[in-house]
Design a protein around this motif. Structure first.
Motif, PDB file in Angstrom:
ATOM      1  N   GLU A 172      39.525  82.871  54.650  1.00  0.00           N
ATOM      2  CA  GLU A 172      38.632  83.398  55.845  1.00  0.00           C
ATOM      3  C   GLU A 172      38.137  84.672  55.881  1.00  0.00           C
ATOM      4  OE1 GLU A 172      40.132  83.725  60.342  1.00  0.00           O
ATOM      5  OE2 GLU A 172      40.756  82.094  59.217  1.00  0.00           O
ATOM      6  N   THR A 181      44.155  82.877  53.797  1.00  0.00           N
ATOM      7  CA  THR A 181      43.529  81.761  53.150  1.00  0.00           C
ATOM      8  C   THR A 181      44.058  80.458  53.550  1.00  0.00           C
ATOM      9  OG1 THR A 181      45.126  81.714  51.481  1.00  0.00           O
ATOM     10  CG2 THR A 181      43.134  83.048  51.151  1.00  0.00           C
ATOM     11  N   TYR A 182      43.285  79.419  53.425  1.00  0.00           N
ATOM     12  CA  TYR A 182      43.958  77.897  53.808  1.00  0.00           C
ATOM     13  C   TYR A 182      43.968  77.376  52.481  1.00  0.00           C
ATOM     14  CZ  TYR A 182      42.492  79.109  58.661  1.00  0.00           C
ATOM     15  OH  TYR A 182      42.522  79.619  60.100  1.00  0.00           O
ATOM     16  N   MET A 199      42.154  73.595  59.517  1.00  0.00           N
ATOM     17  CA  MET A 199      41.475  74.976  59.281  1.00  0.00           C
ATOM     18  C   MET A 199      41.144  75.558  60.812  1.00  0.00           C
ATOM     19  SD  MET A 199      39.015  74.497  56.032  1.00  0.00           S
ATOM     20  CE  MET A 199      38.225  75.998  56.039  1.00  0.00           C
ATOM     21  N   SER A 224      33.744  79.900  64.997  1.00  0.00           N
ATOM     22  CA  SER A 224      34.797  79.389  63.934  1.00  0.00           C
ATOM     23  C   SER A 224      33.882  79.104  62.686  1.00  0.00           C
ATOM     24  CB  SER A 224      35.299  78.023  64.707  1.00  0.00           C
ATOM     25  OG  SER A 224      34.069  77.118  64.750  1.00  0.00           O
ATOM     26  N   ARG A 227      34.054  82.405  60.702  1.00  0.00           N
ATOM     27  CA  ARG A 227      35.360  82.800  60.205  1.00  0.00           C
ATOM     28  C   ARG A 227      35.100  82.919  58.499  1.00  0.00           C
ATOM     29  NH1 ARG A 227      38.557  78.574  62.836  1.00  0.00           N
ATOM     30  NH2 ARG A 227      40.099  78.818  61.068  1.00  0.00           N
ATOM     31  N   PHE A 228      34.366  81.760  58.072  1.00  0.00           N
ATOM     32  CA  PHE A 228      34.431  81.265  56.518  1.00  0.00           C
ATOM     33  C   PHE A 228      32.948  81.901  56.087  1.00  0.00           C
ATOM     34  CE2 PHE A 228      37.088  78.511  59.015  1.00  0.00           C
ATOM     35  CZ  PHE A 228      38.405  78.795  58.354  1.00  0.00           C
TER      36      PHE A 228
END
Length: 763
Positions: A172, A181-182, A199, A224, A227-228
């Motif tokens: 992220e 991180t996810y 996520m 959202s 974020r990535f």
């Protein structure tokens, strides 16, 4: 072949037959199919870009072109494809013989239209997918190359980062204060819905109850997404911090096992994330892979070291246990990426195989770039990656979101395309029942394309007989029109239109016309793409036998000879180099898979399938230049006889460039003569091939490997493998200072001798 290169300079097209066989029977007698190699967005300095929409035929939708018949008085134009009469719209009212719009100028057979709408607001998107299951040294090389690449990204481009090893980590980047991180399990396939759920895409905004969830318009909040995927200018610091701290995958690896590497799951997560956040944009997944995939649905080998990685032999015997499952997975991924309009680029750097053979379908159908090297520290990888983001005259001209359509005269059908594209399944009267490559359609998707991307179109002539000359109403011209819609690297949508006209001939006396229009370079490249394609899809296919039969048929039909008299055989200059191309194609890396891994073979074929004629010819028959004190640098025959003790040879085989020093030259160099002022000429002789090699390397993508070697040295094999073995260990004497090749391959002379005998005996 100067006139064919001139046509390519005007339209970006090379055709095997520039005078077309006019009937089905004539075409099948010609053996090499009626085909075109077209570079859709080849740059032309003199090509006009028109700021208005094209004028289309109301029946077949083809675009107004210089071959249209215009009635200035009635303000009507007749379409050359379907003969429909079309009225000019009011804004063409002032059209006349002296006042033509650009699209009717005879020299503008290729023209581009710029969409009058605003340039697309979608910035380019790069999702880096980075393998961390590699040794520390490789990790350091990769991190340094990536931070360089990030510095070269356009400021407005959006960037994301995924790393993978045993687990997949989605970083992220919008959470700048601490790294966040996810993680996803590498052995499990993650669906798009699960991904969005885990996520936290719907924490602030409830999930929409219906419809596909994709992009800001479709229910995802832009916060959202941000974020990535962040603009490069905003996240350069965050990205570099993550890269600096990036460690090798921490999971322990037992001594008897391979590292755990979930390549397929990481690519699937990247595709789903981009599909959710930026559908339809020119996004690229750039995958950096440093070893074989051992985890997840795309695994190519088990973790157990006792199981070897599949070889060509295993694939032939169908004893590669993971191969079909992995290919099926990547076919589904390719379909998803094509639907989203996204590209998969592959940078595979390892001494071992990483799974390029399985990944090929996803990279090729999305028009992705591919680079294969031994290490992330190798110049082949580092320079190629830098080249991707270079701007200026070495710019690759990366474009996206392309759709390619075709229109032809009614007596021609399209069998398909061999090249980096995917069928859009637009069926219609143009589609042939015989399918070659991406067929059964008249429209194709080009998710990613660049200035060098070249498509090979295979046509079928369907006209059964020759109309009687007295009743012949239509002209003896065939027309082809290629339409390419694409998003230019500036962001605006463009439409390029290329319209060609070719004369057809049939019946007695047509052979001389066909010979005059034969382009042997283009024909050799078409045959190379065809034989590579057949080797992949036909189980019991014998490539050497197929190529030989083709060549015998051609020589028998177009050669000049008395029956049963091989010594009387001769070929027109238009055909004279074709047997030589076929000889080298039989020995090339596209046909001879022995000594190459499935990954290497897949890589070579992917590059062949996307390059233009000039580059492909160098892959089939490398060029050889000789440097000596006696003469200026000059091209020389690709033969072992070219080797001499007092010569330097420069071999360009496209993937590898070899500078080969004869034994005397090597001794002088080792003695350091080139450093002595009185031996300036020798220093210049040593430098000349280096300068020429550097010039080739600068212009080429992927960057070729440079090998500098000496006669009788171990690396001399790079040159010897490509030479015609006219002097072997079992032939009579060879010239002093020269060399011999230890091979049982026949030489070109023997090959030609057999060919002449078989061609003159053929009934």
């Amino acid at each position: 072949m100067a006139e064919f290169m001139e046509l390519e300079g005007q339209d970006g097209v090379r055709m095997a037959w520039n005078v077309v066989p006019g009937t089905k029977q004539e075409a099948s007698n010609c053996v090499v199919p009626v085909s075109a190699i077209y570079t859709p967005i080849k740059p032309f300095p003199s090509m006009p870009v028109l700021p208005y929409a094209p004028l289309r035929c109301r029946n077949c939708r083809s675009v107004l072109n210089p071959f249209s018949i215009v009635d200035f008085a009635a303000k009507i134009w007749i379409c050359p494809f379907c003969f429909q009469r079309n009225h000019f719209p009011p804004h063409y009212a002032s059209i006349s013989d002296e006042n033509l719009p650009a699209e009717l100028f005879p020299q503008y057979t290729t023209i581009e239209y710029q969409s009058p709408r605003e340039a697309s607001s979608l910035p380019p998107v790069f999702m880096f997918v980075v393998d961390t299951s590699i040794i520390e040294e490789e990790m350091a090389f990769l991190k340094s190359a990536l931070s360089q690449a990030i510095g070269l990204l356009p400021d407005n481009s959006l960037v994301g980062l995924i790393t993978f090893g045993t687990l997949v980590h989605v970083h992220e980047l919008g959470f700048g204060t601490i790294p966040k991180t996810y993680a996803f399990k590498g052995s499990k396939d993650v669906s798009k819905d699960q991904l969005l759920e885990q996520m936290g895409f719907f924490l602030n905004k409830p999930k929409p109850s219906t419809g596909v969830i994709a992009g800001a318009r479709d229910g995802l909040s832009s916060e959202s997404i941000a974020r990535f995927l962040l603009p490069a200018s905003d996240c350069e610091f965050a990205l570099n911090s993550i890269l600096e701290e990036l460690q090798k995958d921490p999971w322990p690896i037992p001594v008897d096992q391979r590292a755990s590497r979930c390549t397929s799951t990481a690519l699937s997560v990247a595709a789903s994330l981009l599909g959710a956040c930026v559908p339809g944009s020119g996004a690229r997944i750039m995958a950096f892979i440093g070893g074989p995939s051992t985890e997840g649905p795309g695994a190519i080998v088990s973790k157990n070291l006792s199981e070897p990685i599949r070889s060509h032999k295993d694939l032939d015997k169908d004893s590669a246990p993971h191969y079909h499952k992995a290919v099926k997975f990547y076919e589904a991924l390719a379909k998803q990426l094509v639907h989203q309009g996204h590209v998969l680029d592959l940078f595979a750097c390892a001494l071992d195989q990483v799974g390029v053979a399985e990944l090929k379908v996803a990279v090729e159908r999305t028009g992705g770039l591919v680079v294969l090297a031994e290490s992330f520290g190798h110049s082949v990888f580092k320079d190629s990656l830098r080249h991707v983001f270079q701007s200026g005259d070495k710019d690759l001209g990366l474009s996206s979101n392309g759709i390619f359509e075709i229109n032809c005269s009614k007596d021609i059908k399209v069998q398909g395309i061999l090249g980096p594209c995917a069928s859009l399944e637009k069926k219609g009267p143009l589609c042939s029942d015989t399918i070659v490559g991406q067929g059964s359609t008249s429209a194709w998707k080009l998710c990613g394309l660049d200035q060098a991307t070249s498509l090979c179109l295979i046509f079928e002539i369907v006209k059964k007989d020759i109309p009687d000359a007295t009743v012949q109403s239509s002209s003896n011209q065939f027309y082809f029109q290629f339409l390419t819609y694409y998003q230019h690297s500036t962001g605006e949508m463009r439409l390029r239109v290329t319209t060609l006209s070719r004369r057809w001939v049939a019946g007695p006396g047509s052979i001389q016309d066909l010979i005059a229009g034969f382009d042997q370079e283009a024909a050799a490249v078409v045959m190379a793409r065809l034989v590579s394609f057949k080797m992949e899809i036909e189980a019991e296919f014998d490539p050497i036998r197929w190529l030989d039969k083709t060549l015998i048929h051609i020589c028998s039909r177009f050669g000049d000879y008395q029956k049963d008299s091989p010594s009387s055989f001769s070929l027109s200059p238009r055909f004279s180099i074709f047997p030589q191309f076929m000889f080298h194609l039989r020995r090339s890396q596209f046909v001879q898979v022995f000594n190459n891994s499935p990954d290497e073979t897949a890589y070579f074929r992917m590059i062949l399938n996307r390059e233009n004629v000039a580059n492909s010819v160098v892959m089939i028959q490398p060029s050889l230049i000789s440097y000596s004190f006696q003469s200026v640098p000059e091209p020389t025959l690709l033969d072992v006889a070219a080797i001499a003790a007092d010569r330097i040879l420069l071999l360009d085989s496209y993937f590898t460039i070899v500078i080969f020093h004869g034994s005397t030259i090597a001794q002088w160099r080792k003695a350091g003569y080139h450093n002595q002022p009185e031996h300036q000429a020798f220093a210049q002789l040593l430098q000349a091939p280096r300068d020429d090699a550097d010039a080739i390397i600068k212009d080429r993508f992927p960057v070729p490997r440079l090998v500098i070697c000496d006669q009788h040295g171990s690396q001399a094999r790079f040159l010897l493998a490509k030479l015609n073995p006219s002097a072997t260990y079992n032939s009579d004497g060879h010239h002093p200072g020269g060399d011999i090749i230890f091979t049982d391959d026949v030489s070109f002379e023997v090959f030609l001798d057999h060919l002449q005998r078989l061609a003159v005996n053929k009934i």
